[in-house]
Design a protein around this motif. Sequence first.
Motif, PDB file in Angstrom:
ATOM      1  N   ALA A 264      32.563  45.472  37.337  1.00  0.00           N
ATOM      2  CA  ALA A 264      32.953  44.401  38.257  1.00  0.00           C
ATOM      3  C   ALA A 264      33.399  43.158  37.501  1.00  0.00           C
ATOM      4  CB  ALA A 264      31.789  44.057  39.182  1.00  0.00           C
ATOM      5  N   VAL A 265      32.803  42.950  36.327  1.00  0.00           N
ATOM      6  CA  VAL A 265      33.168  41.793  35.506  1.00  0.00           C
ATOM      7  C   VAL A 265      34.357  42.116  34.599  1.00  0.00           C
ATOM      8  CG1 VAL A 265      32.360  40.143  33.776  1.00  0.00           C
ATOM      9  CG2 VAL A 265      30.803  40.923  35.564  1.00  0.00           C
ATOM     10  N   SER A 266      34.338  43.287  33.960  1.00  0.00           N
ATOM     11  CA  SER A 266      35.414  43.635  33.026  1.00  0.00           C
ATOM     12  C   SER A 266      36.771  43.685  33.730  1.00  0.00           C
ATOM     13  CB  SER A 266      35.128  44.973  32.345  1.00  0.00           C
ATOM     14  OG  SER A 266      35.052  46.024  33.279  1.00  0.00           O
ATOM     15  N   GLN A 267      36.804  44.172  34.974  1.00  0.00           N
ATOM     16  CA  GLN A 267      38.063  44.196  35.719  1.00  0.00           C
ATOM     17  C   GLN A 267      38.594  42.790  35.946  1.00  0.00           C
ATOM     18  OE1 GLN A 267      37.444  46.436  39.337  1.00  0.00           O
ATOM     19  NE2 GLN A 267      36.695  48.232  38.216  1.00  0.00           N
ATOM     20  N   ARG A 268      37.684  41.875  36.238  1.00  0.00           N
ATOM     21  CA  ARG A 268      38.102  40.494  36.460  1.00  0.00           C
ATOM     22  C   ARG A 268      38.514  39.807  35.162  1.00  0.00           C
ATOM     23  NH1 ARG A 268      35.019  41.823  40.654  1.00  0.00           N
ATOM     24  NH2 ARG A 268      35.446  40.803  42.659  1.00  0.00           N
ATOM     25  N   VAL A 269      37.878  40.158  34.066  1.00  0.00           N
ATOM     26  CA  VAL A 269      38.276  39.609  32.761  1.00  0.00           C
ATOM     27  C   VAL A 269      39.710  40.041  32.429  1.00  0.00           C
ATOM     28  CG1 VAL A 269      37.829  39.683  30.275  1.00  0.00           C
ATOM     29  CG2 VAL A 269      35.932  39.415  31.876  1.00  0.00           C
ATOM     30  N   ILE A 270      40.024  41.302  32.744  1.00  0.00           N
ATOM     31  CA  ILE A 270      41.395  41.790  32.537  1.00  0.00           C
ATOM     32  C   ILE A 270      42.366  40.970  33.380  1.00  0.00           C
ATOM     33  CG2 ILE A 270      42.973  43.732  32.886  1.00  0.00           C
ATOM     34  CD1 ILE A 270      41.139  44.137  30.526  1.00  0.00           C
ATOM     35  N   ARG A 271      42.002  40.697  34.625  1.00  0.00           N
ATOM     36  CA  ARG A 271      42.877  39.900  35.501  1.00  0.00           C
ATOM     37  C   ARG A 271      43.086  38.499  34.940  1.00  0.00           C
ATOM     38  NH1 ARG A 271      44.529  41.425  40.356  1.00  0.00           N
ATOM     39  NH2 ARG A 271      44.885  39.251  40.906  1.00  0.00           N
ATOM     40  N   VAL A 272      42.030  37.899  34.414  1.00  0.00           N
ATOM     41  CA  VAL A 272      42.167  36.566  33.809  1.00  0.00           C
ATOM     42  C   VAL A 272      43.136  36.629  32.637  1.00  0.00           C
ATOM     43  CG1 VAL A 272      40.967  34.710  32.596  1.00  0.00           C
ATOM     44  CG2 VAL A 272      39.857  35.824  34.537  1.00  0.00           C
ATOM     45  N   ALA A 273      43.008  37.670  31.794  1.00  0.00           N
ATOM     46  CA  ALA A 273      43.902  37.824  30.643  1.00  0.00           C
ATOM     47  C   ALA A 273      45.348  38.002  31.092  1.00  0.00           C
ATOM     48  CB  ALA A 273      43.459  39.015  29.790  1.00  0.00           C
ATOM     49  N   LEU A 274      45.549  38.771  32.157  1.00  0.00           N
ATOM     50  CA  LEU A 274      46.907  38.975  32.673  1.00  0.00           C
ATOM     51  C   LEU A 274      47.485  37.669  33.210  1.00  0.00           C
ATOM     52  CD1 LEU A 274      46.364  42.390  34.495  1.00  0.00           C
ATOM     53  CD2 LEU A 274      47.577  42.013  32.335  1.00  0.00           C
ATOM     54  N   LEU A 275      46.639  36.883  33.884  1.00  0.00           N
ATOM     55  CA  LEU A 275      47.085  35.589  34.396  1.00  0.00           C
ATOM     56  C   LEU A 275      47.418  34.617  33.270  1.00  0.00           C
ATOM     57  CD1 LEU A 275      44.780  34.932  37.484  1.00  0.00           C
ATOM     58  CD2 LEU A 275      47.275  34.778  37.448  1.00  0.00           C
TER      59      LEU A 275
END
Length: 467
Positions: A264-275
């Motif tokens: 749940a956290v790692s997926q959001r970390v990926i999204r932050v990196a993409l942003l």
Amino acid sequence: MREIVLSTLRKYKMLSHDNSVIVGLSGGADSVALLRVLLELREELNLDEIFAAHINHNLRGDESDSDEIFVRNLCDEWGVTLKIFHADVKTFAEKNKIGIEEAARNLRYEFLEQARREFAASNIAVGHNLDDNAETVIMNLCRGAGIKGLGGIPPVNGAVIRPLINVPRLKIEEYLRTHKIKYLTDSSNLSNDFTRNRVRNIILPSLENEVNPNTKKTIARTASLLRLDEDFLEISAQEVFENCAEKSKNLSLNIKKLTGLHPAVSQRVIRVALLQTRKDITDITYTHITAVLKLANGQTGREVHLPGIIVTKEYEKLIFTAQIKTQQVAGFNYLLQDNSSYYFPEIEKTILLSFISEQTLNTKSALSHCTKIFSYDKITKLIYLRTRLPGDKISFRNAEGKIFTKKLQDYFTDEKIPKTQRDSIPLIAHGNEILWILDGKNRVNAKYEAEKNEKIICVSVEEGAKV
């Protein structure tokens, strides 16, 4: 309704004293009620000024023009300054290869922001209500969405505020009837050609009749709880991202730290990196996110191509690179002239190539990190400063003193040099023989070591331009 709006404004801190606000005024029930209730609350909220903006989407011919006239007359009657915009939605949709609904929405918010800046207003107020929120949650659920999508329409999104978000549509219509206020009914809202209209006219009434008469309120309450959860997880993900991320030329994430996180956290970390890599990632889906996480557990050198972004695994890192539509700059290739000094902007260094006898060479200088010497007699070709080419190789001396040759490609792999950096590493080259790899490790070719009492070629590399 007045009390619900006032409570919502205060709960979400939508307005501050002395703020100015611009209302997106379509002429429909929601926007007309919103403008009227804000005018009623103006003194209580200590609002500086209330403006209105109307976007004529030019989608319904004479009906669109009649809407514009209605809005003009209403604002004249209520003493509200109005800004009118005309949008070519069909052309915009075709040009950007998107649907009519999405095109109209994008242009609407673009014009509203333009009006906000023109009037120096603090906020843009739009008329989304409780029913709209329930419809959005159902649509997102059916399309496939995470917590963010199931959180529905946010009450506040940057400068955009939604004071009616907790008001049911029936209560809005009741408010307008009580105050004898006219409003427009968009004929397109009655057609089930659009997805939202089918949810509004068919699905939600069915749920209220067959499952729960308070379906809309229940969905809105659940969405509010999910927004709280999403907010907490986003804050947590941002903190974890700061711990995982490294920034040099491109953003990278530490794979060991990333894969040790809860999904749940790692997926959001990926999204932050993409942003961080690309501001707009509306076309990034859950499938893309999981592909990046799968890459983290794959072989080094593999890549995942997302819309506008390439993610590469380089040993212990995931490297995020924005795709550039224009052609990338090619590698460089410069001939080094005898006894001359040149500054090369690609590497921001000055290189001096000189031919001297061993006896006159300053040994201390020769052994420094910025100067290397090679046998004059063994150099039979011109010397170049360049980037890598197919067939490049370099020779080293092993622990027993024996010389062995290695492909440059294998050297890069053994030294764990990322693929994204290999084409930009400067090389001092003699044909396909690499004399010196300028990668910070300062590896030189053992085959071209200078013998005693022979002429040598001296190559010096200094930072910056030398006068």
